[in-house]
Design an enzyme around this catalytic site. Structure first.
Site, mmCIF file in Angstrom:
data_model
loop_
_atom_site.group_PDB
_atom_site.id
_atom_site.type_symbol
_atom_site.label_atom_id
_atom_site.label_comp_id
_atom_site.label_asym_id
_atom_site.label_seq_id
_atom_site.Cartn_x
_atom_site.Cartn_y
_atom_site.Cartn_z
ATOM 1 N NE ARG A 92 -17.640 -6.340 -18.872
ATOM 2 C CZ ARG A 92 -17.007 -7.356 -18.934
ATOM 3 N NH1 ARG A 92 -16.690 -8.150 -19.926
ATOM 4 N NH2 ARG A 92 -16.335 -7.589 -17.670
ATOM 5 C CG ASP B 166 -11.357 -11.798 -21.822
ATOM 6 O OD1 ASP B 166 -10.850 -12.391 -20.682
ATOM 7 O OD2 ASP B 166 -12.554 -11.802 -21.536
#
EC number: 2.3.3.9
Length: 541
Positions: A163, A446
């Site tokens: 990613r 996050d």
């Protein structure tokens, strides 16, 4: 070659990463990077400018997104399908999410786990300091080249779902033609140059997650980058496969177009509910009709707008032969053990939420805690049969534009306001110390949860929302007093930055963009982060 290399400027890494730097950034890889960036940098800038223009248009007209008539031919043509994915991608019930590869210990644990895939995250769960990027990229190199002696070979380890950063991020430590390099091109280019051939030869990739795409034109650009890279590196056409994260309200209205643009390279679509919810505030948050209520109490997958989003994603994917994946379970199982009431309660919560996704038809999802992998794999096996749910077409569904933009009912609680303030401040503090995620109240947080947290606080101040608890109005003064309760002396910088973000007249597009360009972060680019693994955290609890 010499001329192309002269176009590249590089900052030197910390001395402790000299070996990793030399592996990654040799003359051949720099030449490849110079060509990649020179070829696509103008189109990346166009994409970012188009985002701004689209936002301005929505603001000026007051329009809402809708399914485009210009691409009706893509919707009406029932014959096209995405190209089939490789065998190993067809069965990925449970992946590990938010795994920043700079955390060598956790990366190795994930590689030795029973998970079917790992989201190797240079984006939401990672802070892109120079140290973290070089360390993370080199750790991927070592895994692919079987240089970690105590983990399975790449052909047997969980699939690496790589990613790269999203389009809004830049790499400060490399310049090509006098400009900083787009962050995703830096990550993608080095990952492909060093690992693409070996991943393909071992039936293990190259596979990617693509973050924060807002429209099908951005998917088209990624597809062009894939085609160029395959040709440049001598890889077969269509061997790169990518899952696009649908975490923006505008992209939801173009999911079919996104699959169409990437049909040779598509591995499907993914749901990310917190970035997705934050995108409502990003695009429409100044409108009172889009006041998003307390996420801790009123925003979940059972509500109309999120349920419609997941239903439409699954239906769209399966109609076109693409895999649909759900979000990540952020909960951490407590260390007290399986016999404790808290353990059973947390596991029951995760099970209930993931069962909703399975019944919606997803083909897989993610967990953060490695101890959740096997229970969730068993859950999938109990409620499905076969490698995936591609045959669940969901033709019974009809999702309308109104379904997708109807805000859930509810208000604002003092608990929810405090929680959002805490998450926002603690994320900024984590970022400034080189960490892309942290642990809070039994789960991992996050940039996705930080985005929704600061978005809600900004919006509640903007619209002077009232607390359900005591009828107080959410004002700058109230937020400031609550933020000061969170902040100790060590958090003062993070508190000040959080207050600056939530008080701005114009909504900052991305919290990570704001942080990535801040001088406090830039001054700590070579800092080695103090990583906190879930194992160490559980021993503390």
């Amino acid at each position: 070659m010499c001329q192309a290399l002269r176009a590249v400027e590089l900052e030197l890494p910390p001395q402790e990463l000299k070996e990793e730097f030399d592996i990654l950034l040799n003359a051949q890889s720099l030449l490849f990077m110079a060509e990649l960036v020179s070829t696509f940098e103008e189109e990346v800038e166009q994409i970012l400018n188009q985002r701004i223009a689209r936002k301005v248009h929505l603001n000026l007209t007051g329009e809402l997104p809708k399914f485009s008539e210009d691409t009706a031919h893509i919707h009406s043509d029932k014959s096209w399908r995405v190209h089939p994915v490789p065998k190993r991608l067809q069965r990925r019930h449970v992946d590990i999410g938010d795994l920043a590869p700079c955390d060598t210990e956790r990366f190795k644990q994930g590689l030795s786990s029973p998970a079917q895939g790992i989201q190797v995250d240079f984006d939401d769960g990672n802070c892109p300091t120079y140290y973290n990027q070089i360390k993370g990229l080199c750790n991927v190199y070592k895994v692919v080249h079987n240089q970690f002696a105590d983990v399975p070979p790449i052909s047997q380890a969980p699939l690496l779902m790589l990613r790269p950063r999203a389009w809004n991020m830049v790499e400060h430590n490399m310049m090509v033609n006098g400009k900083e390099v787009p962050g995703p091109l830096f990550d993608f280019g080095l990952l492909m140059f060093h690992n693409g051939q070996l991943l393909f030869q071992n039936d293990s990739g190259p596979f990617f997650y693509l973050s924060k795409i807002e429209c099908y034109k951005e998917a088209r650009l990624w597809n062009k980058i894939f085609l160029w890279t395959e040709e440049k590196l001598g890889l077969p056409f269509g061997c790169i496969k990518a899952t696009v994260l649908i975490e923006n309200i505008l992209a939801t209205f173009e999911m079919e177009e996104i699959l169409y643009e990437m049909r040779e390279h598509s591995a499907g679509l993914n749901c990310g509910i917190w970035d997705y919810s934050a995108s409502f505030v990003n695009k429409f948050g100044h409108r009172p009709a889009f006041l998003l209520p307390d996420r801790s109490k009123y925003v979940n997958m059972e509500k109309r707008f999120l349920k419609s989003y997941m239903d439409l994603l699954v239906q769209t994917c399966h109609r076109r032969g693409a895999l649909a994946t759900g979000g990540m379970a952020a909960q951490l199982l407590p260390p007290q053990g399986k016999d404790s009431a808290l353990y059973r309660r947390v596991l029951a919560t995760v099970t209930r939420l993931k069962l909703l996704e399975i019944r919606a038809g997803v083909d897989g999802f993610m967990v953060y805690d490695l101890d959740l992998i096997e229970p969730m794999q068993r859950l999938f096996q109990m409620h499905t049969s076969g490698e995936n749910q591609l045959l669940e077409i969901r033709d019974d569904l009809s999702v309308t534009p109104a379904d997708l933009v109807t805000m859930p009912a509810g208000g604002v609680t003092l608990y929810g306001l405090k929680y959002n303030i805490s998450v926002g401040i603690l994320f900024i503090e984590a970022w400034l110390t080189g960490r892309g995620h942290f642990f809070y109240q039994g789960q991992v947080e996050d940039s996705a949860t930080a985005e929704i947290s600061r978005s809600q606080v900004w919006q509640w101040i903007r619209h002077r929302a009232r607390l359900e608890d005591d009828e107080r109005v959410v004002t700058r003064a109230l937020v400031k007093s609550l933020a000061q309760e969170v902040g100790t002396e060590t958090l003062l910088t993070a508190v000040h930055m959080f207050l600056e973000v939530v008080q701005k007249s114009q909504f900052p597009e991305f919290l990570t963009t704001y942080l990535n360009l801040d001088h406090t972060f830039l001054s700590s680019q070579n800092t080695r982060p103090q990583l906190e693994t879930t194992d160490r955290l559980k021993h503390k609890l």
